[in-house]
Design a protein around this motif. Structure first.
Motif, short mmCIF file in Angstrom:
data_model
loop_
_atom_site.label_atom_id
_atom_site.label_comp_id
_atom_site.label_asym_id
_atom_site.label_seq_id
_atom_site.Cartn_x
_atom_site.Cartn_y
_atom_site.Cartn_z
N ARG A 330 54.53 136.60 135.24
CA ARG A 330 54.16 135.18 135.24
C ARG A 330 53.32 134.84 134.01
O ARG A 330 53.49 133.79 133.39
CB ARG A 330 53.41 134.85 136.53
CG ARG A 330 52.92 133.41 136.63
CD ARG A 330 52.34 133.10 138.00
NE ARG A 330 53.42 132.86 138.97
CZ ARG A 330 53.94 131.66 139.21
NH1 ARG A 330 53.52 130.59 138.55
NH2 ARG A 330 54.91 131.52 140.09
N PHE A 331 52.42 135.75 133.64
CA PHE A 331 51.58 135.53 132.47
C PHE A 331 52.42 135.43 131.21
O PHE A 331 52.17 134.61 130.32
CB PHE A 331 50.56 136.65 132.34
CG PHE A 331 49.73 136.59 131.09
CD1 PHE A 331 48.71 135.66 130.95
CD2 PHE A 331 49.98 137.45 130.03
CE1 PHE A 331 47.95 135.59 129.79
CE2 PHE A 331 49.22 137.40 128.87
CZ PHE A 331 48.20 136.46 128.75
N LEU A 332 53.43 136.28 131.10
CA LEU A 332 54.24 136.33 129.89
C LEU A 332 55.06 135.06 129.68
O LEU A 332 55.20 134.59 128.54
CB LEU A 332 55.19 137.54 129.93
CG LEU A 332 54.54 138.90 129.74
CD1 LEU A 332 55.56 140.01 129.99
CD2 LEU A 332 53.93 139.04 128.36
N VAL A 333 55.60 134.49 130.73
CA VAL A 333 56.51 133.34 130.57
C VAL A 333 55.90 132.01 131.01
O VAL A 333 56.48 130.97 130.76
CB VAL A 333 57.84 133.57 131.31
CG1 VAL A 333 58.59 134.74 130.70
CG2 VAL A 333 57.62 133.79 132.80
N ALA A 347 46.91 135.52 142.92
CA ALA A 347 45.65 134.90 142.52
C ALA A 347 44.71 135.89 141.83
O ALA A 347 44.16 135.59 140.76
CB ALA A 347 44.98 134.27 143.74
N PHE A 348 44.53 137.06 142.42
CA PHE A 348 43.58 138.01 141.84
C PHE A 348 44.03 138.48 140.47
O PHE A 348 43.31 138.36 139.47
CB PHE A 348 43.40 139.21 142.78
CG PHE A 348 42.59 140.33 142.16
CD1 PHE A 348 41.21 140.21 142.04
CD2 PHE A 348 43.20 141.48 141.67
CE1 PHE A 348 40.46 141.23 141.45
CE2 PHE A 348 42.46 142.49 141.09
CZ PHE A 348 41.09 142.37 140.98
N TRP A 349 45.25 139.03 140.40
CA TRP A 349 45.73 139.58 139.14
C TRP A 349 45.96 138.49 138.10
O TRP A 349 45.79 138.72 136.89
CB TRP A 349 46.99 140.41 139.34
CG TRP A 349 46.73 141.77 139.90
CD1 TRP A 349 47.13 142.27 141.10
CD2 TRP A 349 45.97 142.80 139.27
NE1 TRP A 349 46.66 143.55 141.27
CE2 TRP A 349 45.96 143.91 140.16
CE3 TRP A 349 45.30 142.91 138.05
CZ2 TRP A 349 45.31 145.10 139.85
CZ3 TRP A 349 44.66 144.10 137.74
CH2 TRP A 349 44.66 145.17 138.64
N GLY A 350 46.33 137.31 138.55
CA GLY A 350 46.51 136.21 137.60
C GLY A 350 45.23 135.89 136.86
O GLY A 350 45.21 135.69 135.64
#
Length: 411
Positions: A330-333, A347-350
């Motif tokens: 999700r972070f990459l795109v 939520a946490f890892w984001g």
């Protein structure tokens, strides 16, 4: 698509709802009007014809003939030993295949050996980021490109995604090699084979009931526009992210990285009038051909789930589980594409990724000392390494081969 879980369908439904108004006006994947000027291309001129209606006529006729006369197994067997740019073509190839390949393997007259060497060094110094962006980020973008997702799903490779990832990765790895366009490299080999595979798919997919039933009315897949959409999901996207992440890039490195992708587009059969001459021209074309057509499809959601599931399974022994895999994807795109792909929010890892990624880059670029890097950054660093390794290792021990059938379940 039996593999679609109810949860994934619900995720896809939310994404489809978000683009519902647009989808009602134009089918997922439909192309906008073509206004990009050929004066912005490496050719500097051209007819200005919409690349949506341009394919690769010479090789299309050739591969249709090769398939229809039953020569695919023979050609694939002979081409298995053709592995280097400087290697003579295997003896025994049908004369028409041999003649086409001799023509197709020639670099364009405008190819700059100096820039290709600089590009190799650039790929070496920025390999961590580029492998992550091209291998993984580009993969997630591809499943949000409706035509690409459907072409993959219904073609022969869609039935075995591990093998499909491996074959797709070969050309990308070759571009990043130090010897990419040198005599002992293999970019030319993989590009010519990929060009022939594209032509074979253009002949086969229109015979697939699944593909024709779910498409946007396109009669022949993989147009010049489609190839450039994929090109932007790799080259343009990667450079945009390097700029966004504030990764130091010299003017020479930037120009060389563009050049290696320009040459590769030509080697894949793209007309020079469609290949951007500058990053400014590339960004402009990308805004027209890539951004508006990104959308959610059932095929794309299923393929995304398969790819991320494979990655989580591959890396779980190292402590990297599916939530972190999903968050990194999700972070990459970005949220828009991740929603289209049905990638859940974590939520946490984001929050962790958004916080520590800039510090991790700064440390890698020797801009901050080690004590300022949060401990969780090394978990993320390992996740990124495993992400890359997953794609890199898939490229070993596989070959790009011409298909002679579609996905069995969709024939």
């Amino acid at each position: 698509m039996d593999g679609l879980s109810r949860r994934k369908m619900l995720l896809a439904g939310g994404a489809l709802g978000a683009v519902g108004a647009l989808g009602a006006a134009s089918p997922a994947g439909a192309r906008p009007l073509w206004t990009w000027a050929p004066s912005a291309s490496v050719a500097g001129t051209g007819e200005g014809l919409h690349p949506e209606w341009v394919w690769d006529d010479e090789v299309d006729r050739l591969m249709a003939s090769v398939i229809d006369r039953g020569d695919v197994p023979k050609v694939n067997e002979l081409l298995r030993v053709w592995t280097r740019n400087d290697q003579a073509l295997p003896a025994g190839l049908p004369q028409d295949v041999h003649d086409f390949m001799e023509m197709a393997r020639r670099l364009p007259s405008w190819a700059d050996r100096g820039k290709l060497e600089t590009a190799a060094e650039f790929n070496k110094s920025r390999g961590f980021y580029l492998n992550l962006l091209n291998g993984v980020g580009g993969g997630m973008l591809s499943t949000a490109i409706p035509r690409e997702a459907r072409s993959v799903y219904y073609s022969k490779g869609g039935a075995d995604m591990e093998d499909r990832v491996a074959k797709t990765s070969l050309l990308g790895f070759a571009i990043g090699d130090l010897n990419a366009y040198r005599p002992d490299g293999d970019v030319i080999v993989h590009a010519v084979k990929t060009r022939m595979v594209h032509a074979a798919v253009r002949h086969l997919l229109p015979q697939s009931p699944g593909w024709t039933r779910t498409g946007d009315g396109q009669k022949i897949p993989i147009s010049q526009a489609d190839i450039m959409v994929t090109w932007h999901s790799l080259a343009t996207y990667a450079m945009q992210k390097l700029v966004e992440w504030k990764v130091p890039v010299t003017a020479a490195g930037s120009a060389a990285y563009l050049h290696v992708w320009q040459v590769t587009a030509h080697m894949l059969g793209v007309r020079d009038e469609y290949i951007p001459a500058t990053w400014e021209a590339a960004n402009s074309q990308s805004e027209q051909v890539l951004d508006p057509i990104l959308a959610s499809t059932e095929e794309g959601v299923e393929l995304t789930d398969i790819l991320l599931g494979q990655l989580a399974e591959q890396t779980s022994p190292g402590g990297i589980d599916r939530p972190l895999v999903d968050a990194l994807a999700r972070f990459l795109v970005g949220d828009r594409v991740a929603d289209m792909d049905g990638i859940p929010e974590e939520a946490f890892w984001g929050k962790v990724i958004a916080t520590v990624w800039p510090k991790l880059i700064a440390f890698r670029e020797k801009l901050i000392p080690l004590p300022l890097v949060p401990p969780l950054a090394w978990t993320l660093d390992e996740a990124a390494r495993q992400y890359i390794l997953f794609y890199l290792t898939k490229g070993r021990g596989t070959r790009i081969e011409i298909p002679d059938t579609n996905r069995p379940a969709s024939r």
